[in-house]
Design a protein around this motif. Structure first.
Motif, PDB file in Angstrom:
ATOM      1  N   MET A  42       0.829  -1.199   0.000  1.00  0.00           N
ATOM      2  CA  MET A  42       0.000   0.000   0.000  1.00  0.00           C
ATOM      3  C   MET A  42       0.866   1.253   0.000  1.00  0.00           C
ATOM      4  O   MET A  42       2.091   1.169   0.102  1.00  0.00           O
ATOM      5  N   LEU A  43       0.208   2.382  -0.109  1.00  0.00           N
ATOM      6  CA  LEU A  43       0.855   3.673   0.045  1.00  0.00           C
ATOM      7  C   LEU A  43       0.042   4.448   1.076  1.00  0.00           C
ATOM      8  O   LEU A  43      -1.185   4.501   0.990  1.00  0.00           O
ATOM      9  N   GLY A  44       0.724   4.996   2.053  1.00  0.00           N
ATOM     10  CA  GLY A  44       0.067   5.817   3.060  1.00  0.00           C
ATOM     11  C   GLY A  44       0.778   7.152   3.159  1.00  0.00           C
ATOM     12  O   GLY A  44       1.784   7.383   2.474  1.00  0.00           O
ATOM     13  N   TRP A  45       0.285   8.019   4.007  1.00  0.00           N
ATOM     14  CA  TRP A  45       0.870   9.340   4.196  1.00  0.00           C
ATOM     15  C   TRP A  45       1.261   9.518   5.652  1.00  0.00           C
ATOM     16  O   TRP A  45       0.552   9.065   6.549  1.00  0.00           O
ATOM     17  N   MET A  46       2.391  10.168   5.878  1.00  0.00           N
ATOM     18  CA  MET A  46       2.879  10.414   7.232  1.00  0.00           C
ATOM     19  C   MET A  46       3.281  11.872   7.386  1.00  0.00           C
ATOM     20  O   MET A  46       3.825  12.468   6.452  1.00  0.00           O
ATOM     21  N   ASP A  47       2.999  12.414   8.558  1.00  0.00           N
ATOM     22  CA  ASP A  47       3.586  13.690   8.933  1.00  0.00           C
ATOM     23  C   ASP A  47       4.714  13.373   9.915  1.00  0.00           C
ATOM     24  O   ASP A  47       5.018  12.199  10.173  1.00  0.00           O
ATOM     25  N   ALA A  48       5.350  14.399  10.443  1.00  0.00           N
ATOM     26  CA  ALA A  48       6.500  14.178  11.322  1.00  0.00           C
ATOM     27  C   ALA A  48       6.139  13.326  12.534  1.00  0.00           C
ATOM     28  O   ALA A  48       6.900  12.441  12.943  1.00  0.00           O
ATOM     29  N   GLU A  49       4.984  13.568  13.114  1.00  0.00           N
ATOM     30  CA  GLU A  49       4.579  12.801  14.300  1.00  0.00           C
ATOM     31  C   GLU A  49       4.317  11.342  13.946  1.00  0.00           C
ATOM     32  O   GLU A  49       4.675  10.440  14.706  1.00  0.00           O
ATOM     33  N   ALA A  50       3.712  11.073  12.811  1.00  0.00           N
ATOM     34  CA  ALA A  50       3.484   9.686  12.384  1.00  0.00           C
ATOM     35  C   ALA A  50       4.814   8.967  12.152  1.00  0.00           C
ATOM     36  O   ALA A  50       4.958   7.797  12.499  1.00  0.00           O
ATOM     37  N   VAL A  51       5.788   9.672  11.576  1.00  0.00           N
ATOM     38  CA  VAL A  51       7.117   9.082  11.391  1.00  0.00           C
ATOM     39  C   VAL A  51       7.733   8.775  12.752  1.00  0.00           C
ATOM     40  O   VAL A  51       8.277   7.685  12.968  1.00  0.00           O
ATOM     41  N   ARG A  52       7.648   9.719  13.683  1.00  0.00           N
ATOM     42  CA  ARG A  52       8.207   9.505  15.023  1.00  0.00           C
ATOM     43  C   ARG A  52       7.580   8.290  15.686  1.00  0.00           C
ATOM     44  O   ARG A  52       8.272   7.425  16.219  1.00  0.00           O
ATOM     45  N   ARG A  53       6.257   8.198  15.634  1.00  0.00           N
ATOM     46  CA  ARG A  53       5.570   7.050  16.241  1.00  0.00           C
ATOM     47  C   ARG A  53       5.987   5.745  15.580  1.00  0.00           C
ATOM     48  O   ARG A  53       6.210   4.739  16.263  1.00  0.00           O
ATOM     49  N   THR A  54       6.097   5.749  14.259  1.00  0.00           N
ATOM     50  CA  THR A  54       6.496   4.548  13.533  1.00  0.00           C
ATOM     51  C   THR A  54       7.914   4.132  13.917  1.00  0.00           C
ATOM     52  O   THR A  54       8.195   2.948  14.097  1.00  0.00           O
ATOM     53  N   MET A  55       8.799   5.114  14.089  1.00  0.00           N
ATOM     54  CA  MET A  55      10.193   4.823  14.460  1.00  0.00           C
ATOM     55  C   MET A  55      10.331   4.310  15.881  1.00  0.00           C
ATOM     56  O   MET A  55      11.258   3.561  16.174  1.00  0.00           O
ATOM     57  N   ASP A  75      -5.519  -1.226  14.428  1.00  0.00           N
ATOM     58  CA  ASP A  75      -6.196  -0.962  15.700  1.00  0.00           C
ATOM     59  C   ASP A  75      -7.681  -1.291  15.649  1.00  0.00           C
ATOM     60  O   ASP A  75      -8.237  -1.770  16.628  1.00  0.00           O
ATOM     61  N   THR A  76      -8.329  -1.065  14.514  1.00  0.00           N
ATOM     62  CA  THR A  76      -9.756  -1.400  14.420  1.00  0.00           C
ATOM     63  C   THR A  76     -10.000  -2.656  13.588  1.00  0.00           C
ATOM     64  O   THR A  76     -10.932  -3.394  13.858  1.00  0.00           O
ATOM     65  N   SER A  77      -9.141  -2.916  12.596  1.00  0.00           N
ATOM     66  CA  SER A  77      -9.355  -4.060  11.708  1.00  0.00           C
ATOM     67  C   SER A  77      -8.692  -5.337  12.200  1.00  0.00           C
ATOM     68  O   SER A  77      -9.078  -6.431  11.797  1.00  0.00           O
ATOM     69  N   GLY A  78      -7.652  -5.198  13.015  1.00  0.00           N
ATOM     70  CA  GLY A  78      -6.861  -6.352  13.421  1.00  0.00           C
ATOM     71  C   GLY A  78      -5.794  -6.726  12.411  1.00  0.00           C
ATOM     72  O   GLY A  78      -5.011  -7.640  12.634  1.00  0.00           O
ATOM     73  N   HIS A  79      -5.737  -6.022  11.278  1.00  0.00           N
ATOM     74  CA  HIS A  79      -4.758  -6.286  10.231  1.00  0.00           C
ATOM     75  C   HIS A  79      -3.514  -5.437  10.494  1.00  0.00           C
ATOM     76  O   HIS A  79      -3.305  -4.396   9.899  1.00  0.00           O
ATOM     77  N   HIS A 102       0.084  -8.601   8.968  1.00  0.00           N
ATOM     78  CA  HIS A 102      -0.816  -9.653   9.447  1.00  0.00           C
ATOM     79  C   HIS A 102      -2.218  -9.311   8.987  1.00  0.00           C
ATOM     80  O   HIS A 102      -2.796  -8.339   9.447  1.00  0.00           O
ATOM     81  N   GLY A 103      -2.745 -10.115   8.057  1.00  0.00           N
ATOM     82  CA  GLY A 103      -4.060  -9.841   7.489  1.00  0.00           C
ATOM     83  C   GLY A 103      -3.941  -8.947   6.264  1.00  0.00           C
ATOM     84  O   GLY A 103      -2.876  -8.764   5.701  1.00  0.00           O
ATOM     85  N   ALA A 104      -5.082  -8.389   5.871  1.00  0.00           N
ATOM     86  CA  ALA A 104      -5.150  -7.546   4.680  1.00  0.00           C
ATOM     87  C   ALA A 104      -4.497  -6.189   4.929  1.00  0.00           C
ATOM     88  O   ALA A 104      -4.656  -5.610   5.995  1.00  0.00           O
ATOM     89  N   ALA A 105      -3.793  -5.686   3.933  1.00  0.00           N
ATOM     90  CA  ALA A 105      -3.227  -4.338   4.033  1.00  0.00           C
ATOM     91  C   ALA A 105      -4.216  -3.298   3.517  1.00  0.00           C
ATOM     92  O   ALA A 105      -4.211  -2.156   3.953  1.00  0.00           O
ATOM     93  N   CYS A 106      -5.063  -3.699   2.579  1.00  0.00           N
ATOM     94  CA  CYS A 106      -5.991  -2.753   1.958  1.00  0.00           C
ATOM     95  C   CYS A 106      -7.305  -2.686   2.732  1.00  0.00           C
ATOM     96  O   CYS A 106      -7.802  -3.701   3.242  1.00  0.00           O
ATOM     97  N   HIS A 107      -7.884  -1.498   2.775  1.00  0.00           N
ATOM     98  CA  HIS A 107      -9.166  -1.325   3.474  1.00  0.00           C
ATOM     99  C   HIS A 107     -10.302  -2.080   2.791  1.00  0.00           C
ATOM    100  O   HIS A 107     -11.352  -2.295   3.384  1.00  0.00           O
ATOM    101  N   THR A 108     -10.072  -2.548   1.539  1.00  0.00           N
ATOM    102  CA  THR A 108     -11.098  -3.326   0.840  1.00  0.00           C
ATOM    103  C   THR A 108     -11.067  -4.791   1.247  1.00  0.00           C
ATOM    104  O   THR A 108     -11.915  -5.565   0.825  1.00  0.00           O
TER     105      THR A 108
END
Length: 129
Positions: A42-55, A75-79, A102-108
């Motif tokens: 997939m492709l997602g978008w991150m701001d500085a805080e999202a990058v910090r949390r991911t790191m 958090d909601t899908s379990g994926h 773990h599980g589907a990456a796409c929201h579909t």
């Protein structure tokens, strides 16, 4: 920002994030790839805080442009996406996030957001040696 940035190995998150180039909305694209198979998920978008949390948290966090809020994959899908590696491109304006999906990456509900969405193209021949 120079056309070829270098972030020191082991740089703290604030130093690393300070070297990245975000767009006018404060975002950068994050290409997500399964770490072992190299499958693009997939492709997602991150701001500085999202990058910090991911790191720092071991799970991938994105900025939702439609909902205008952070979301941590699974958090909601379990994926869930567990972070395995994070890299930046030569311009520092795109991230490559290697995950254990773990599980589907796409929201579909599909494994990848690119499953079943191929376009017909005229393939260029491989160059001869």
């Amino acid at each position: 920002m120079s056309a070829d940035i270098t972030i020191p190995v082991g740089a703290d998150p604030a130093t690393a994030i300070g070297q990245l180039t975000f767009d006018a909305q404060g975002l950068l694209p994050a290409i997500v790839q399964q770490w072992d198979s190299r499958e693009v998920l997939m492709l997602g978008w991150m701001d500085a805080e999202a990058v910090r949390r991911t790191m720092t948290e071991g799970r991938v966090t994105y900025w939702s442009r439609s909902r205008q809020e952070y979301w941590r994959k699974g958090d909601t899908s379990g994926h869930v996406q567990f972070v395995r590696a994070l890299a930046y491109d030569c311009d520092g304006d795109t991230l490559l996030v290697e995950v254990d999906q773990h599980g589907a990456a796409c929201h579909t509900g599909t494994r990848s957001c690119f499953d079943g969405r191929s376009l017909d193209v005229v393939a260029a021949p491989s160059p001869t040696p």
